[in-house]
Design a protein around this motif. Structure first.
Motif, short mmCIF file in Angstrom:
data_model
loop_
_atom_site.label_atom_id
_atom_site.label_comp_id
_atom_site.label_asym_id
_atom_site.label_seq_id
_atom_site.Cartn_x
_atom_site.Cartn_y
_atom_site.Cartn_z
N THR A 137 -8.97 2.52 1.95
CA THR A 137 -8.44 1.67 0.87
C THR A 137 -7.85 0.39 1.43
O THR A 137 -8.05 -0.71 0.89
CB THR A 137 -7.36 2.44 0.09
OG1 THR A 137 -7.93 3.65 -0.43
CG2 THR A 137 -6.80 1.61 -1.04
N LEU A 138 -7.12 0.54 2.53
CA LEU A 138 -6.53 -0.62 3.19
C LEU A 138 -7.62 -1.59 3.65
O LEU A 138 -7.53 -2.80 3.46
CB LEU A 138 -5.69 -0.17 4.39
CG LEU A 138 -5.04 -1.28 5.22
CD1 LEU A 138 -3.96 -2.00 4.42
CD2 LEU A 138 -4.45 -0.70 6.51
N GLY A 139 -8.68 -1.06 4.28
CA GLY A 139 -9.76 -1.90 4.77
C GLY A 139 -10.43 -2.68 3.66
O GLY A 139 -10.74 -3.87 3.81
N ALA A 140 -10.66 -2.02 2.53
CA ALA A 140 -11.28 -2.70 1.39
C ALA A 140 -10.39 -3.83 0.90
O ALA A 140 -10.87 -4.92 0.54
CB ALA A 140 -11.56 -1.70 0.28
N ASP A 141 -9.09 -3.59 0.88
CA ASP A 141 -8.16 -4.60 0.41
C ASP A 141 -8.14 -5.81 1.35
O ASP A 141 -8.16 -6.96 0.91
CB ASP A 141 -6.76 -3.99 0.30
CG ASP A 141 -5.79 -4.91 -0.44
OD1 ASP A 141 -6.23 -5.58 -1.39
OD2 ASP A 141 -4.62 -4.96 -0.06
N ILE A 142 -8.11 -5.55 2.66
CA ILE A 142 -8.08 -6.64 3.64
C ILE A 142 -9.39 -7.43 3.58
O ILE A 142 -9.39 -8.67 3.64
CB ILE A 142 -7.82 -6.08 5.05
CG1 ILE A 142 -6.40 -5.50 5.13
CG2 ILE A 142 -8.01 -7.18 6.10
CD1 ILE A 142 -6.10 -4.81 6.44
N ARG A 143 -10.51 -6.73 3.44
CA ARG A 143 -11.79 -7.44 3.35
C ARG A 143 -11.83 -8.36 2.13
O ARG A 143 -12.36 -9.47 2.20
CB ARG A 143 -12.95 -6.43 3.29
CG ARG A 143 -13.32 -5.83 4.63
CD ARG A 143 -14.65 -5.09 4.56
NE ARG A 143 -14.56 -3.90 3.72
CZ ARG A 143 -14.14 -2.72 4.14
NH1 ARG A 143 -13.79 -2.58 5.42
NH2 ARG A 143 -14.09 -1.70 3.32
N SER A 144 -11.22 -7.91 1.04
CA SER A 144 -11.21 -8.76 -0.16
C SER A 144 -10.36 -10.02 0.06
O SER A 144 -10.71 -11.10 -0.44
CB SER A 144 -10.68 -7.96 -1.36
OG SER A 144 -9.29 -7.70 -1.23
N SER B 274 4.95 7.85 2.28
CA SER B 274 3.58 8.33 2.22
C SER B 274 2.69 7.58 3.18
O SER B 274 2.97 6.46 3.56
CB SER B 274 3.05 8.17 0.79
OG SER B 274 3.05 6.82 0.42
N GLU B 275 1.58 8.23 3.61
CA GLU B 275 0.63 7.59 4.50
C GLU B 275 -0.21 6.58 3.72
O GLU B 275 -0.36 6.67 2.51
CB GLU B 275 -0.29 8.65 5.12
CG GLU B 275 0.38 9.52 6.17
CD GLU B 275 0.66 8.75 7.45
OE1 GLU B 275 0.08 7.66 7.62
OE2 GLU B 275 1.45 9.23 8.27
N VAL B 276 -0.78 5.62 4.43
CA VAL B 276 -1.64 4.61 3.84
C VAL B 276 -3.08 4.95 4.18
O VAL B 276 -3.42 5.13 5.36
CB VAL B 276 -1.28 3.21 4.38
CG1 VAL B 276 -2.16 2.16 3.72
CG2 VAL B 276 0.18 2.92 4.15
N ASP B 277 -3.94 5.06 3.17
CA ASP B 277 -5.34 5.40 3.39
C ASP B 277 -6.06 4.23 4.05
O ASP B 277 -6.05 3.10 3.53
CB ASP B 277 -6.00 5.74 2.06
CG ASP B 277 -7.47 6.07 2.24
OD1 ASP B 277 -7.78 7.12 2.80
OD2 ASP B 277 -8.31 5.22 1.82
N ALA C 6 0.82 -1.19 0.00
CA ALA C 6 0.00 0.00 0.00
C ALA C 6 0.86 1.25 0.00
O ALA C 6 0.51 2.26 -0.60
CB ALA C 6 -0.93 -0.01 1.21
N ALA C 7 1.99 1.21 0.72
CA ALA C 7 2.85 2.37 0.77
C ALA C 7 3.60 2.54 -0.54
O ALA C 7 3.89 3.65 -0.97
CB ALA C 7 3.84 2.24 1.92
#
Length: 500
Positions: free
Chosen positions: A416-423, A410-413, A402-403
């Motif tokens: 976006t991170l949550g959606a990726d983990i849920r997938s 850079s910061e990680v949104d 993600a970074a």
């Protein structure tokens, strides 16, 4: 009174998985080292190397081993049991009790320090040699899908004194051992009663009166081997007690030829003593499944080792992740990591003494070789704390994904991170993504058990290039999807701040 928590179980007949052993061999040096020790014995007694058979270019199965000489399957099972334990121990597992199932009891005694790996191999080999020399009645072992009392009734109908209950696995499975012809009668009567049977992968009818003539010969054959004090308590389902300091192991091991394995009773006793984690050290997951049948209320955690899941993942890695998450296996200290990398299987105190005596010399040599190699890195001159030694079990990972997409630092949104983990979770569990809300309880509401949760957490942390979780990590603290996303987001944020 000290709480006791972990039992390591060593499987016996039939417990061999060639593909899983090959996978472990690619990752852990303890596998090849264990079989190299056994090779010395197999060459000495049979003029063949076991390694050439079980760790060749193509994985072999138990059927191929049984088609070979009888010693091959027996030493292969023993080697798998011991190799798995060496990996677990080198990764920091310190069990409270060891217990073996039939042949696995020899591996348990070796793991507890009673015998060396080579002498354990000699014991296994002599079992085969002595039985073969006696020219006994041909026999087999058959699993009968019923409890021991009913199996005894079937045996009584046949009236053959050489037939016997060999193993009481659980209330729905009993193993009967005896002459081949009488076992056919057992299977016939069982079929008439609607009871299923299956022949086991064993070269001999162990735990039956057929082998009684071989028992004293075997005891005499192994009596000269050095017997050492146990470093871990060993419970015997055959003796139905713990081994004690004054025991003459050669005599007790000879009794295994004729005495039954009361595995279910042994597991109930260990469970009654408060032991809750049952780790299977060896191939397949037969004992783990038996434990879950014997203690069916979900009050125990069972973990497998030399077994592949449906996706080809070695379950040993999952077991270690679970044990770390519960604090039963702590993160290795730098010195322990160095020992695991350079000298797997060597006693930790012995390695510490070796490093104290020679560490400065070795460090100086590494510095000199690095300079010759052209490396600019400076190696610390303090030998007692090698701070950056990677565990041999760890796999290299890429930089945080993600970074990486946003540029260094850079910061990680979080969204976006949550959606990726849920997938990731949805794909692995075959659930729709929308069920993974912030507050959903993974185990209580979705039925995701702790082993699967650890596997998924490890998959996500690996994906984002995060380091191995610390020893104070507790899975119970991350029981919802929101907490998991927060944990990963915080770890990535801290990593960016630290410049990793």
């Amino acid at each position: 009174m000290v709480d006791r928590t972990v039992v390591v179980l060593f499987p016996g007949q039939g417990a061999f998985d060639g593909p899983a052993l090959a996978a472990a061999n690619r990752q852990y040096p303890q596998v090849a080292q264990t079989f190299a020790d056994i090779d010395e014995v197999s060459q000495e007694l049979f003029s063949r190397r076991l390694t050439d058979i079980v760790l060749g270019e193509q994985p072999v199965g138990i059927a191929e081993l049984l088609a070979d000489d009888p010693w091959v399957s027996q030493l292969a099972i023993y080697g798998s049991d011991v190799a798995a334990y060496r990996i677990l121990a080198d990764q920091g597992l310190r069990p409270d009790v060891l217990a073996g199932h039939s042949l696995g009891e020899i591996a348990a005694l070796v793991a507890a320090g009673a015998y060396s790996i080579k002498d354990g191999a000699r014991i296994v080999a002599q079992r085969v040699l002595v039985i073969g020399e006696q020219q006994l009645t041909e026999g087999r072992m058959v699993a009968v899908a019923t409890e021991a009392g009913r199996a005894e009734t079937i045996i009584g109908l046949i009236g053959d004194p050489m037939l016997a209950v060999a193993t009481e696995n659980h209330d729905g499975q009993t193993v009967v051992s005896g002459p081949a012809q009488s076992l056919e009668q057992v299977r016939g009567i069982a079929a008439q009663l609607g009871i299923s049977t299956i022949e086991l992968n064993s070269p001999f009818p162990f735990h039956t009166p057929i082998l009684a003539p071989a028992a004293p010969v075997f005891a005499a054959r192994i009596r000269h081997l050095d017997q050492n004090p146990l470093t871990v308590p060993v419970y015997s389902p055959i003796l139905q007690r713990y081994y004690e300091p004054g025991d003459e192991l050669s005599e007790l091991l000879s009794q295994h030829f004729v005495k039954p394995v009361k595995f279910a009773e042994g597991i109930r006793q260990l469970h009654g003593e408060g032991l809750r984690y049952f780790v299977e050290s060896g191939s397949l997951s037969a004992l783990s499944k038996l434990v879950n049948k014997i203690v069916p209320d979900g009050d125990v955690t069972t973990l497998s080792s030399l077994t592949l899941d449906g996706k080809g993942t070695l379950l040993l890695d999952t077991a270690l992740a679970v044990l770390r998450s519960t604090g039963l296996v702590g993160a290795l200290s730098p010195a322990e990591q160095l020992a695991a990398l350079l000298a797997p299987g060597v006693n930790r105190d012995a390695f510490a003494a070796f490093w104290a005596a020679t560490g400065a010399e070795i460090t100086e040599l590494v510095q000199r070789r690095l300079a010759e190699f052209g490396g600019a890195a400076t190696v610390s001159a303090t030998p007692a704390a090698p701070a950056a030694v990677a565990s041999p079990a760890a796999s290299p990972v890429a930089a945080p994904a993600a970074a990486a997409g946003n540029g260094s630092g850079s910061e990680v949104d979080r969204d976006t991170l949550g959606a990726d983990i849920r997938s990731v979770y949805a794909a692995a569990l075959e659930y729709p993504e929308e069920v993974f809300t912030e507050d959903v309880l993974l185990e209580a509401e979705l039925g995701v058990d702790s082993v699967k949760q650890i596997e998924l957490m490890s998959r996500v942390t690996t994906k984002y290039g995060l380091p191995e979780k610390s020893s104070n990590f507790r899975l119970a603290d991350y029981d919802t999807m929101g907490k998991i996303v927060d944990f990963i987001h915080s770890a990535l944020h801290n990593g960016v701040q630290a410049g990793i």
